[in-house]
Structure formats: C-alpha cells, structure tokens
Design an enzyme around this catalytic site. Structure first.
Site, short mmCIF file in Angstrom:
data_model
loop_
_atom_site.label_atom_id
_atom_site.label_comp_id
_atom_site.label_asym_id
_atom_site.label_seq_id
_atom_site.Cartn_x
_atom_site.Cartn_y
_atom_site.Cartn_z
N TYR A 1 0.82 -1.20 0.00
CA TYR A 1 0.00 0.00 0.00
C TYR A 1 0.86 1.25 0.00
O TYR A 1 1.92 1.29 0.65
CB TYR A 1 -0.86 0.05 1.27
CG TYR A 1 -2.05 -0.86 1.28
CD1 TYR A 1 -3.26 -0.46 0.74
CD2 TYR A 1 -1.97 -2.12 1.86
CE1 TYR A 1 -4.37 -1.29 0.78
CE2 TYR A 1 -3.08 -2.97 1.90
CZ TYR A 1 -4.27 -2.54 1.36
OH TYR A 1 -5.36 -3.36 1.40
N TYR B 1 -0.89 -10.08 0.48
CA TYR B 1 0.21 -9.62 1.34
C TYR B 1 0.07 -10.22 2.74
O TYR B 1 -1.02 -10.58 3.17
CB TYR B 1 0.26 -8.09 1.40
CG TYR B 1 -1.00 -7.43 1.92
CD1 TYR B 1 -1.21 -7.27 3.30
CD2 TYR B 1 -1.98 -6.97 1.06
CE1 TYR B 1 -2.36 -6.67 3.77
CE2 TYR B 1 -3.13 -6.38 1.53
CZ TYR B 1 -3.32 -6.23 2.89
OH TYR B 1 -4.46 -5.65 3.36
N ARG C 1 -3.49 -11.84 3.46
CA ARG C 1 -4.77 -11.37 2.95
C ARG C 1 -4.94 -11.81 1.50
O ARG C 1 -4.02 -11.66 0.70
CB ARG C 1 -4.85 -9.83 2.96
CG ARG C 1 -4.88 -9.11 4.28
CD ARG C 1 -5.99 -9.49 5.23
NE ARG C 1 -7.29 -9.84 4.68
CZ ARG C 1 -8.25 -8.99 4.31
NH1 ARG C 1 -8.06 -7.69 4.40
NH2 ARG C 1 -9.41 -9.43 3.87
N HIS D 1 -7.66 -8.08 -2.59
CA HIS D 1 -8.96 -7.45 -2.31
C HIS D 1 -8.90 -5.97 -2.60
O HIS D 1 -7.84 -5.35 -2.56
CB HIS D 1 -9.36 -7.67 -0.85
CG HIS D 1 -8.43 -7.04 0.13
ND1 HIS D 1 -7.26 -7.65 0.55
CD2 HIS D 1 -8.46 -5.84 0.78
CE1 HIS D 1 -6.63 -6.86 1.40
NE2 HIS D 1 -7.32 -5.75 1.55
N HIS E 1 -10.85 -2.51 -1.17
CA HIS E 1 -11.77 -1.94 -0.18
C HIS E 1 -12.75 -1.02 -0.90
O HIS E 1 -12.34 -0.22 -1.77
CB HIS E 1 -11.00 -1.10 0.84
CG HIS E 1 -10.02 -1.89 1.65
ND1 HIS E 1 -10.32 -2.40 2.89
CD2 HIS E 1 -8.73 -2.26 1.40
CE1 HIS E 1 -9.26 -3.03 3.38
NE2 HIS E 1 -8.27 -2.96 2.49
#
Lengths: 206, 242
Positions: free
Chosen positions: B108, B147, B157, B160, B162
């Site tokens: 991120y 990640y 995870r 995905h 959000h």
C-alpha cells in the site's frame, strides 16, 4: 411451499483496515492524488450559528488511544435542517453537514470545526436535542459503529431528547454528552469515545 | 405512490459480530454492551449528497490517476464494475463509491505500510466514482497482490479492493471488501471468516466476467453491491418510540 420473497440482502461489512486513509483521506496517507479531498469542510463559509471545535480520542478496551481510526460526522445546520431533500428545509449555500475526521497518527487525537447544530424534528412528534451523528471505522472494527454527540450546555433539550431517553441506564447517557470549554477565544467540545470497558460509549443500531 | 419510510432493519446475523477472536485486533476494539436499537429519525434517513463537481472523471481510473505521463503501473489490468442496488432491487443512482487497494505486489502507498514489496511509482491505489442513473459504476485498475499481515504468524490477505459506499441515508453507510473469484486465500482469511455464513462470504467474491472484458486489453470482474432498502409508508406508524 410459499412464494419466494424477492428482496436482496445487504452486502456484508468488512473492516476498513489500517489503510483506510488511502481511500478516504489520501493526504493523510502521505500522497496527493485528488484535486479535492472530500469531507474537510463541514459547515462551509456561509453557515450561521455558533462556530465550534469538537475534539477527542477514541479509546480501546486496554485504555489506549486508537490511532488509525476514521470518523464521519453528519449533522444539521443551526436551524436544524440537514442538507438533503428530506432534511427538513433549506440550508446555507456551501453547508454540507458531513465531514471526515482522522487522528494524529502519533497521539490519536482528532478534531473538527463546524457550527453547532440546531434542534431537529423528532421521528413522530416533538424535537430532538442538537446532536452530531458519528460513524466510526478502523482496523479491528468489523461493522462501522454509530453513535451521537450531544452538547453539555443543552440541559433542557437533552432531558427531553427521545433518543437519550430510550437509553435505560441514565448513567450511560452521559457517555454521549460532549463537555464544553473555551480556549483561546474558541468554543471547544470534548468528546472521548470508549469502545469498551468502563463507561463504554453508547453505540446504536440505526 | 407511497412515500419511502424507514430503512429495513440491518440483518446483524449477516454481518460480522463486533468480537471475532480469530481477527485479533477486534478483541480490544469491540463494544461489549448491546447496540441500542433506534427507529429512524430524520438524522438516519438523510445523508450527504455528492455531485460531479466533487470528483474528476479520471478519479475512477487507477491505471492513470497517479501514473506519470506515458507510463502505467505494473500488474494485471482489470475492470471492476457492477451495480449498487438496494434490498428492494432498485438501483441506487448518483451515489459515491470509493475504492482503495494495494498495488500488484501487495504493497500500500501508506506511511504506515512497511511490507518489503516495493511501492509502484505509477500507482496511487485509490479511486472514486458516482453511480449513473442505473446504479452502475466501474473502476479500471491493476489486480492487487496478496500480502502478509500480523495476526497469526503466517496470515496472508487474499487479493482485495476496499469499497466505501454511501447510498442516500447515513444509516446505509457501508465499507466492505471485494475479493476475486478463484483465490485460494479467501477461505483461509480470518477477516473474511468474521462473516458467519458461507453464502454471505460468497457475496463478497467478484465473478470473472468475460463479457465485460476488453479483448487484448483488460479483464473484467463483476461486483454488485446491495445497500439497505426502505419501507414504503403504506400506513403511518403509531406515534410511539423514539
């Protein structure tokens, strides 16, 4: 056998996670991408009424500040009208009544500036005391939490408020009352939100 | 025509409970008292209204909205598209949909993310759009990578995105995550598994959509979102309650 109801079912919630700022407040995540980030000006320049600052902490069950939380505020203007077609009446040009609030990543302190809302119409009869609706999301919060901030100096209105009055435990109502003070000529309301533990804030299923 | 009234009660059994021990961060952040149920007042049936002046047309294109001129981010080019509907099956037009995600390597762009996968200089990782008059929305982006995260020693995870959605009422406010068909990490994820029923978990998995794909260019996934519906006020409510 019976006929099948054809309603759809609401999409289930998932936590906003630790990086919610990227999506909803990218400036805070550390980069500039949009020409206008949304939610930084709640009242706009033309709003009438008392200008106030609201500040606080969100505190977890260990007593520690939650440093990665994001709050959204939704409020009426000083006449008690929401900026929405069903909001009760007109609002000043530029008044949105909605804002986003993030914390200082080091301390967890958050703050926003707005105008104090007026009384709003009750669900059926009467009026609701001035309040700001808050919605709280963060890592570890699976479904956004809804609460309301009321004002310490609205003693009479608070005593008659239909929502405060359905809280069976009078002592828990106090968790929704922001404390008023004056600092450097500015009106400040303090509103700490406790996610759990002693004096856990009242959260609503709205 | 009956006026729209209160929202249907939120089905709390379909959502994750607040306390989900296998998702460890929830333990100290979950209220222990029951939520106090409120019948809707004007404060809940209204919500912020957004328009095209609030956003730019490029905001829904994560391939271009942060890239240097002539460059683009690394990763599998995808379209994520679908409709925002309410529980009555009606489209929710002109509602703000915001998205954020990791880059193709699972990193991120956030000052708090220290994963060793690199930042992509051409990828910001957020986008936003308004649904059209039919409730339709779309984003173009690169497929996010999986990640690791600190929960159990070895948790990953699934890929995905959000998503944050408003609807027309503050009580419809929703944040969720969109997963991708065929990802073996979905069934292993403690965050996915906060949702009690398999059917509800499946509703967060976007389907590979070959019809929506652009040949030789971009592959598509379809992801519909359902917000709470509103009752029609055929008869006035009794004058009681909050």
């Amino acid at each position: 056998m019976v006929q099948k109801l054809d309603y759809l079912q609401e999409t289930p919630s998932q936590t906003a996670g630790p990086y919610v700022h990227i999506g909803l407040a990218p400036g805070a995540a550390g980069f500039e991408i949009y020409k206008h980030e949304l939610g930084w000006d709640i009242a706009g320049p033309n709003a009438k009424g008392e200008r106030i600052r609201v500040e606080g902490l969100v505190i977890d069950g260990t007593g520690s500040p939650v440093k990665d939380v994001l709050l959204e505020a939704w409020q009426a203007n000083s006449d008690g009208n929401y900026a929405h077609p069903e909001g009760g009446g007109d609002v000043e040009e530029g008044f949105r009544g909605w804002g986003r609030v993030i914390t200082n990543f080091e301390t967890g302190e958050w703050a926003f500036e707005t105008v104090k809302p007026g009384r709003t119409q009750g669900r059926n009869v009467g009026v609701q005391a001035p309040h700001i609706n808050l919605w709280i999301v963060a890592r570890g919060i699976n479904v956004g939490l809804s609460t309301r901030l009321y004002f310490e100096d609205e003693v009479e209105a608070n005593a008659a408020d239909p929502v405060l009055n359905i809280i069976e435990w009078e002592r828990r109502r106090a968790t929704l009352i922001a404390k008023r003070s004056e600092r450097d000529g500015q009106i400040v309301y303090r509103f700490d939100i406790k996610l759990q533990g002693e004096d856990e804030t009242v959260f609503f299923d709205i | 025509m009956p006026k729209p009234g209160e929202l249907y009660q939120r089905d709390r059994e379909r959502h994750p409970p607040a306390l989900t021990r296998d998702y460890k961060t929830s333990v100290a952040r979950s209220p222990q008292y029951s939520l106090i149920s409120l019948q809707n007042s004007v404060s809940e049936i209204t919500g912020p209204v957004f328009g095209h002046n609030d956003i730019d047309p490029i905001d829904n294109d994560l391939i271009l909205n942060y890239a240097k001129p002539g460059e683009s981010p690394i990763g599998e080019r995808i379209i994520v598209h679908g409709r925002v509907l309410d529980e009555n099956g009606r489209p929710v037009p002109n509602t703000l949909v915001e998205a954020w995600q990791a880059n193709a390597g699972g990193r991120y762009r956030h000052k708090k993310d220290t994963y060793l996968a690199p930042i992509d200089p051409n990828f910001g990782g957020c986008g936003r759009t308004l649904t059209d008059e039919n409730g339709y929305y779309f984003f173009r982006t690169v497929k996010p990578g999986a990640y690791p995260w600190r929960n159990w020693v070895n948790n990953w995870r699934p890929a995905h995105i959000h998503l944050s959605i408003f609807g027309t009422a503050f009580a419809q406010r929703l944040i969720t995550q969109c997963y991708f068909e065929g990802d073996p990490l979905i069934d292993k994820c403690p965050i996915v598994k906060t949702i009690p029923s398999q059917e509800a978990r499946d509703s967060l998995v976007a389907a590979l959509d070959m019809n929506g794909s652009i040949p030789l260019d971009t592959i598509a996934y379809k992801f519909d979102i359902v917000l709470r519906g509103r009752r029609s006020t055929l008869f006035e409510n009794r004058l009681e309650g909050n």
